[in-house]
Design a protein around this motif. Sequence first.
Motif, PDB file in Angstrom:
ATOM      1  N   LEU A  63       0.909  -1.164   0.002  1.00 58.66           N
ATOM      2  CA  LEU A  63      -0.008  -0.004  -0.035  1.00 58.66           C
ATOM      3  C   LEU A  63       0.919   1.264  -0.008  1.00 58.66           C
ATOM      4  O   LEU A  63       1.814   1.303   1.039  1.00 58.66           O
ATOM      5  CB  LEU A  63      -0.831   0.033   1.306  1.00 58.66           C
ATOM      6  N   ILE A  75      -7.742   5.509  -6.234  1.00 58.02           N
ATOM      7  CA  ILE A  75      -6.884   4.254  -6.023  1.00 58.02           C
ATOM      8  C   ILE A  75      -6.537   3.970  -7.364  1.00 58.02           C
ATOM      9  O   ILE A  75      -7.178   3.680  -8.456  1.00 58.02           O
ATOM     10  CB  ILE A  75      -8.325   3.440  -5.475  1.00 58.02           C
ATOM     11  N   ARG A 135      -3.844   6.461  -3.627  1.00 57.62           N
ATOM     12  CA  ARG A 135      -3.629   5.382  -2.990  1.00 57.62           C
ATOM     13  C   ARG A 135      -3.245   4.224  -4.047  1.00 57.62           C
ATOM     14  O   ARG A 135      -4.161   3.894  -4.548  1.00 57.62           O
ATOM     15  CB  ARG A 135      -4.937   5.342  -2.297  1.00 57.62           C
ATOM     16  N   VAL A 137      -2.282   0.331  -4.654  1.00 58.76           N
ATOM     17  CA  VAL A 137      -2.042  -0.891  -4.401  1.00 58.76           C
ATOM     18  C   VAL A 137      -1.490  -1.660  -5.006  1.00 58.76           C
ATOM     19  O   VAL A 137      -1.679  -2.017  -6.441  1.00 58.76           O
ATOM     20  CB  VAL A 137      -3.687  -1.567  -4.099  1.00 58.76           C
ATOM     21  N   GLN A 155     -11.524  -2.690   0.418  1.00 62.27           N
ATOM     22  CA  GLN A 155     -11.222  -1.898   1.393  1.00 62.27           C
ATOM     23  C   GLN A 155     -10.743  -0.587   1.159  1.00 62.27           C
ATOM     24  O   GLN A 155     -11.117   0.599   1.653  1.00 62.27           O
ATOM     25  CB  GLN A 155     -10.652  -2.536   2.529  1.00 62.27           C
ATOM     26  N   GLN A 156      -9.754  -0.532   0.399  1.00 62.69           N
ATOM     27  CA  GLN A 156      -8.975   0.814  -0.061  1.00 62.69           C
ATOM     28  C   GLN A 156      -9.697   1.470  -0.858  1.00 62.69           C
ATOM     29  O   GLN A 156      -9.705   2.669  -1.013  1.00 62.69           O
ATOM     30  CB  GLN A 156      -7.602   0.113  -0.570  1.00 62.69           C
ATOM     31  N   LYS A 160     -13.379   6.237  -2.336  1.00 62.83           N
ATOM     32  CA  LYS A 160     -12.603   7.055  -3.544  1.00 62.83           C
ATOM     33  C   LYS A 160     -13.545   7.477  -4.540  1.00 62.83           C
ATOM     34  O   LYS A 160     -14.583   6.637  -4.792  1.00 62.83           O
ATOM     35  CB  LYS A 160     -11.731   5.889  -4.096  1.00 62.83           C
TER      36      LYS A 160
END
Length: 379
Positions: A63, A75, A135, A137, A155-156, A160
């Motif tokens: 992350l 993201i 963000r 991943v 989750q991330q 967004k």
Amino acid sequence: MKNYLQSKEGEMLLLLERLVNIDSGSANKAGIDEVGGILKSEYEDLGFTVEVIKESNNGNNLLIQYEQSNNPEIIVVAHMDTVFKDGTASERPFTIKEGRAYGPGVIDMKASQVSLLYAVKALIANKRTGFENLRIVLNSDEEIGSPTSKDLIEQQATGKKYALIMEPARKDGSLVTARRGGGEYSLYVTGKAAHSGIEPQNGISAIEELAHKIIKLHTLTNHEEGITVNVGLIEGGESVNTVAPTAVGHIDIRINKAEQAAVLAKQIEDICSVSDIPGTTLRLEGGIDRPPLVKTDKTIQLLDIIKQVGTTIGIDITDTATGGASDASFTSVAGVPTIDGLGPIGGDAHTEKEYLEIPSFVERTELLASVIEKLSTKE
């Protein structure tokens, strides 16, 4: 940014060569973690924090975000694993020929990893905005269905505004705005062994039972509705003159709509719960675990922004739907407008002919950087 990236093309190719020449198949934790270590160092040198989500069997997931960022809105997802067996990198290492780069995972998706990194570098070097709004991943297991990273991505993605997925662009340069969902099952059949010449009446054929199930499962395919059930791999038996005591069929599932999953899963379970050949036993494992990427109104709005950016820098953006799966499904199901295929252009992924169109390397990196900047500009 174009001039900056053109000046860095040689660097980008050298990093790509380094990554391609590391075996990082989904089962190769050490190789994936080596790739992740290289990328971690690169991002940290740019002032990003990198959180390592450790996994015991699979590669670690990463992350990443700028250390001074606050609640990033975009993201970005890019996977570090490939489909290739150990030793492939030494058998056919990174090469360049006639404007194309070749090697295992070169387009799916190590070129995308380099492109994402240099898009960030271009924004920073040119004092543009957007790099602090990401963000990122980097996951380790997309090629096997993202078992350790699926929940992490969802989750991330929560909250967004946009999701950018770094699978490669199609051969014609199209981005991907729709993908089929699906999953995999394995059906294990147990029968009873016997000599097929001396006492066949004492045997119970697991292969015969599996054959009945294959026919029934394939009748669930409905091309008009976008449903495909394919028993693509079978195993079974001990010898040609033995009634087969065991057999297994591996089943690939594809769907177009999320609501098809529950109905289709019930049909598959019903078929696989009752034996056609008395005396056989059945065990079904797996499920439909990847939702489709659906082209929504919000997706279209995001695509329109990307098209406008493309026009500004001289790239004509088109989009397409594809039957292949990706992590775009998980950001989409989280309710985030999602565009896939934002990596460079290439083709023949998962084969020995896999390639990157080198002229697209800088071009698509500039597009990505410009899109990030545009999405991060407050109007």
